[in-house]
Design a protein around this motif. Structure first.
Motif, PDB file in Angstrom:
ATOM      1  N   LEU A   1       0.819  -1.217   0.000  1.00 22.06           N
ATOM      2  CA  LEU A   1       0.000   0.000   0.000  1.00 22.06           C
ATOM      3  C   LEU A   1       0.855   1.270   0.000  1.00 22.06           C
ATOM      4  O   LEU A   1       0.600   2.196  -0.783  1.00 22.06           O
ATOM      5  CB  LEU A   1      -0.911  -0.037   1.233  1.00 22.06           C
ATOM      6  N   PHE A   2       1.855   1.342   0.881  1.00 26.70           N
ATOM      7  CA  PHE A   2       2.623   2.589   0.975  1.00 26.70           C
ATOM      8  C   PHE A   2       3.593   2.737  -0.196  1.00 26.70           C
ATOM      9  O   PHE A   2       3.941   3.860  -0.556  1.00 26.70           O
ATOM     10  CB  PHE A   2       3.324   2.700   2.334  1.00 26.70           C
TER      11      PHE A   2
ATOM     12  N   ILE B   1       1.341   4.406  -2.587  1.00 23.19           N
ATOM     13  CA  ILE B   1       1.190   5.829  -2.226  1.00 23.19           C
ATOM     14  C   ILE B   1       2.454   6.594  -2.621  1.00 23.19           C
ATOM     15  O   ILE B   1       2.374   7.699  -3.176  1.00 23.19           O
ATOM     16  CB  ILE B   1       0.844   5.965  -0.733  1.00 23.19           C
TER      17      ILE B   1
ATOM     18  N   HIS C   1      -0.666  12.888   5.003  1.00 20.07           N
ATOM     19  CA  HIS C   1      -1.587  12.873   6.135  1.00 20.07           C
ATOM     20  C   HIS C   1      -2.239  11.496   6.278  1.00 20.07           C
ATOM     21  O   HIS C   1      -2.677  10.897   5.292  1.00 20.07           O
ATOM     22  CB  HIS C   1      -2.638  13.970   5.965  1.00 20.07           C
ATOM     23  N   ASP C   2      -2.307  11.032   7.507  1.00 14.60           N
ATOM     24  CA  ASP C   2      -2.943   9.747   7.805  1.00 14.60           C
ATOM     25  C   ASP C   2      -4.433   9.827   7.449  1.00 14.60           C
ATOM     26  O   ASP C   2      -5.105  10.809   7.745  1.00 14.60           O
ATOM     27  CB  ASP C   2      -2.756   9.402   9.288  1.00 14.60           C
ATOM     28  N   ILE C   3      -4.937   8.769   6.835  1.00 17.98           N
ATOM     29  CA  ILE C   3      -6.334   8.738   6.388  1.00 17.98           C
ATOM     30  C   ILE C   3      -7.300   8.671   7.574  1.00 17.98           C
ATOM     31  O   ILE C   3      -8.466   9.034   7.448  1.00 17.98           O
ATOM     32  CB  ILE C   3      -6.542   7.533   5.424  1.00 17.98           C
ATOM     33  N   ASN C   4      -6.819   8.220   8.696  1.00 15.59           N
ATOM     34  CA  ASN C   4      -7.669   8.045   9.889  1.00 15.59           C
ATOM     35  C   ASN C   4      -6.958   8.682  11.084  1.00 15.59           C
ATOM     36  O   ASN C   4      -6.445   7.987  11.959  1.00 15.59           O
ATOM     37  CB  ASN C   4      -7.916   6.548  10.118  1.00 15.59           C
TER      38      ASN C   4
ATOM     39  N   HIS D   1      -1.799  14.461  12.135  1.00 17.84           N
ATOM     40  CA  HIS D   1      -1.296  13.080  12.100  1.00 17.84           C
ATOM     41  C   HIS D   1      -0.717  12.846  10.703  1.00 17.84           C
ATOM     42  O   HIS D   1      -1.447  12.636   9.735  1.00 17.84           O
ATOM     43  CB  HIS D   1      -2.417  12.089  12.400  1.00 17.84           C
TER      44      HIS D   1
ATOM     45  N   LEU E   1       2.269  10.868   8.302  1.00 21.63           N
ATOM     46  CA  LEU E   1       3.130   9.690   8.180  1.00 21.63           C
ATOM     47  C   LEU E   1       4.316  10.052   7.302  1.00 21.63           C
ATOM     48  O   LEU E   1       4.147  10.687   6.256  1.00 21.63           O
ATOM     49  CB  LEU E   1       2.358   8.529   7.541  1.00 21.63           C
TER      50      LEU E   1
ATOM     51  N   ASN F   1       5.484   2.044  15.069  1.00 19.97           N
ATOM     52  CA  ASN F   1       5.014   0.710  15.445  1.00 19.97           C
ATOM     53  C   ASN F   1       5.797  -0.304  14.622  1.00 19.97           C
ATOM     54  O   ASN F   1       5.835  -0.209  13.390  1.00 19.97           O
ATOM     55  CB  ASN F   1       3.512   0.581  15.178  1.00 19.97           C
TER      56      ASN F   1
ATOM     57  N   GLY G   1       1.333  -3.424  17.018  1.00 21.66           N
ATOM     58  CA  GLY G   1       0.208  -2.757  16.371  1.00 21.66           C
ATOM     59  C   GLY G   1       0.482  -2.290  14.957  1.00 21.66           C
ATOM     60  O   GLY G   1      -0.339  -1.577  14.375  1.00 21.66           O
ATOM     61  N   GLN G   2       1.632  -2.679  14.386  1.00 25.18           N
ATOM     62  CA  GLN G   2       1.890  -2.281  12.999  1.00 25.18           C
ATOM     63  C   GLN G   2       0.871  -2.964  12.088  1.00 25.18           C
ATOM     64  O   GLN G   2       0.658  -4.176  12.182  1.00 25.18           O
ATOM     65  CB  GLN G   2       3.321  -2.671  12.588  1.00 25.18           C
ATOM     66  N   SER G   3       0.222  -2.158  11.248  1.00 22.35           N
ATOM     67  CA  SER G   3      -0.794  -2.716  10.349  1.00 22.35           C
ATOM     68  C   SER G   3      -0.419  -2.565   8.881  1.00 22.35           C
ATOM     69  O   SER G   3      -0.948  -3.292   8.042  1.00 22.35           O
ATOM     70  CB  SER G   3      -2.149  -2.061  10.609  1.00 22.35           C
ATOM     71  N   VAL G   4       0.467  -1.629   8.570  1.00 16.02           N
ATOM     72  CA  VAL G   4       0.974  -1.488   7.191  1.00 16.02           C
ATOM     73  C   VAL G   4       2.469  -1.798   7.249  1.00 16.02           C
ATOM     74  O   VAL G   4       3.231  -1.101   7.942  1.00 16.02           O
ATOM     75  CB  VAL G   4       0.735  -0.071   6.639  1.00 16.02           C
TER      76      VAL G   4
ATOM     77  N   HIS H   1       7.114   3.337   8.493  1.00 12.36           N
ATOM     78  CA  HIS H   1       6.539   4.689   8.557  1.00 12.36           C
ATOM     79  C   HIS H   1       6.685   5.229   9.959  1.00 12.36           C
ATOM     80  O   HIS H   1       6.583   4.487  10.938  1.00 12.36           O
ATOM     81  CB  HIS H   1       5.071   4.699   8.118  1.00 12.36           C
TER      82      HIS H   1
ATOM     83  N   HIS I   1       4.993   7.878  12.503  1.00 11.02           N
ATOM     84  CA  HIS I   1       3.821   8.712  12.773  1.00 11.02           C
ATOM     85  C   HIS I   1       4.292  10.005  13.438  1.00 11.02           C
ATOM     86  O   HIS I   1       5.092   9.956  14.379  1.00 11.02           O
ATOM     87  CB  HIS I   1       2.880   8.028  13.763  1.00 11.02           C
TER      88      HIS I   1
HETATM   89  P1  5GP Z   1       0.441   1.364  11.734  1.00  9.55           P
HETATM   90  O1  5GP Z   1      -0.773   0.842  12.434  1.00  9.55           O
HETATM   91  O2  5GP Z   1       0.952   0.365  10.724  1.00  9.55           O
HETATM   92  O3  5GP Z   1       1.507   1.899  12.623  1.00  9.55           O
HETATM   93  O4  5GP Z   1      -0.059   2.652  10.931  1.00  9.55           O
HETATM   94  C1  5GP Z   1      -0.641   2.583   9.672  1.00  9.55           C
HETATM   95  C2  5GP Z   1      -1.340   3.902   9.477  1.00  9.55           C
HETATM   96  O5  5GP Z   1      -1.638   4.035   8.101  1.00  9.55           O
HETATM   97  C3  5GP Z   1      -2.675   4.004  10.226  1.00  9.55           C
HETATM   98  O6  5GP Z   1      -2.640   5.124  11.092  1.00  9.55           O
HETATM   99  C4  5GP Z   1      -3.701   4.162   9.111  1.00  9.55           C
HETATM  100  O7  5GP Z   1      -4.744   5.053   9.443  1.00  9.55           O
HETATM  101  C5  5GP Z   1      -2.869   4.667   7.959  1.00  9.55           C
HETATM  102  N1  5GP Z   1      -3.378   4.300   6.653  1.00  9.55           N
HETATM  103  C6  5GP Z   1      -3.783   3.052   6.268  1.00  9.55           C
HETATM  104  N2  5GP Z   1      -4.156   3.048   4.984  1.00  9.55           N
HETATM  105  C7  5GP Z   1      -3.982   4.330   4.538  1.00  9.55           C
HETATM  106  C8  5GP Z   1      -4.198   4.959   3.254  1.00  9.55           C
HETATM  107  O8  5GP Z   1      -4.618   4.348   2.275  1.00  9.55           O
HETATM  108  N3  5GP Z   1      -3.900   6.280   3.174  1.00  9.55           N
HETATM  109  C9  5GP Z   1      -3.417   7.003   4.235  1.00  9.55           C
HETATM  110  N4  5GP Z   1      -3.176   8.296   4.035  1.00  9.55           N
HETATM  111  N5  5GP Z   1      -3.203   6.433   5.449  1.00  9.55           N
HETATM  112  C10 5GP Z   1      -3.476   5.113   5.591  1.00  9.55           C
END
Ligand code: 5GP
Ligand code: ZN
Length: 103
Positions: free
Chosen positions: A3-4, A7, A27-30, A36, A38, A85, A91-94, A98, A100
């Motif tokens: 994903l990144f 991006i 900017h973080d999407i959420n 916030h 990245l 993360n 808690g790393q999800s991507v 990155h 934050h």
């Molecule tokens: P992690 O949980 O891996 O440390 O952080 C991943 C971050 O990526 C989360 O805060 C999540 O909101 C953000 N994120 C996930 N998908 C996208 C995306 O498609 N675009 C943007 N801008 N942020 C994303």
């Protein structure tokens, strides 16, 4: 491709703060805070655990980029957090390195 990486290559749109040849700040999407952002390397590294001495300069650039992101968001005086993360249990999800920037 991850994903990144998409991006970083503008194959997926993001709200970009700034970039150079080696990194992208967006900017973080959420957002988990009013600001916030990245900061990612354009080179794919899975996490901090995937970096090595050959990435030393890149890691320095990423940290300085968090400072720039905070400064341009007006956060330097009041303070900001930088979080990496690292790994699923953290808690790393991507799984593209990155940092934050939260403020
Ligand atoms: P992690 O949980 O891996 O440390 O952080 C991943 C971050 O990526 C989360 O805060 C999540 O909101 C953000 N994120 C996930 N998908 C996208 C995306 O498609 N675009 C943007 N801008 N942020 C994303
Ligand atoms: Zn990637």
């Amino acid at each position: 491709m991850c994903l990144f990486c998409k991006i970083a290559r503008k194959q997926i749109p993001s709200k970009i703060a700034f970039e150079d040849d080696d990194l992208l700040a967006f900017h973080d999407i959420n957002p988990a805070a009013p600001t916030h952002i990245l900061v990612i390397p354009k080179k794919h590294l899975t996490s901090l655990a995937d970096a090595s001495t050959e990435d030393e300069a890149l890691l320095g650039k990423l940290l300085l980029a968090t400072q720039r992101a905070a400064r341009e968001a007006g956060l330097v005086e009041g303070g900001f957090r930088v979080v990496a993360n690292t790994g699923a249990n953290a808690g790393q999800s991507v799984f593209h390195l990155h940092l934050h920037v939260l403020g």
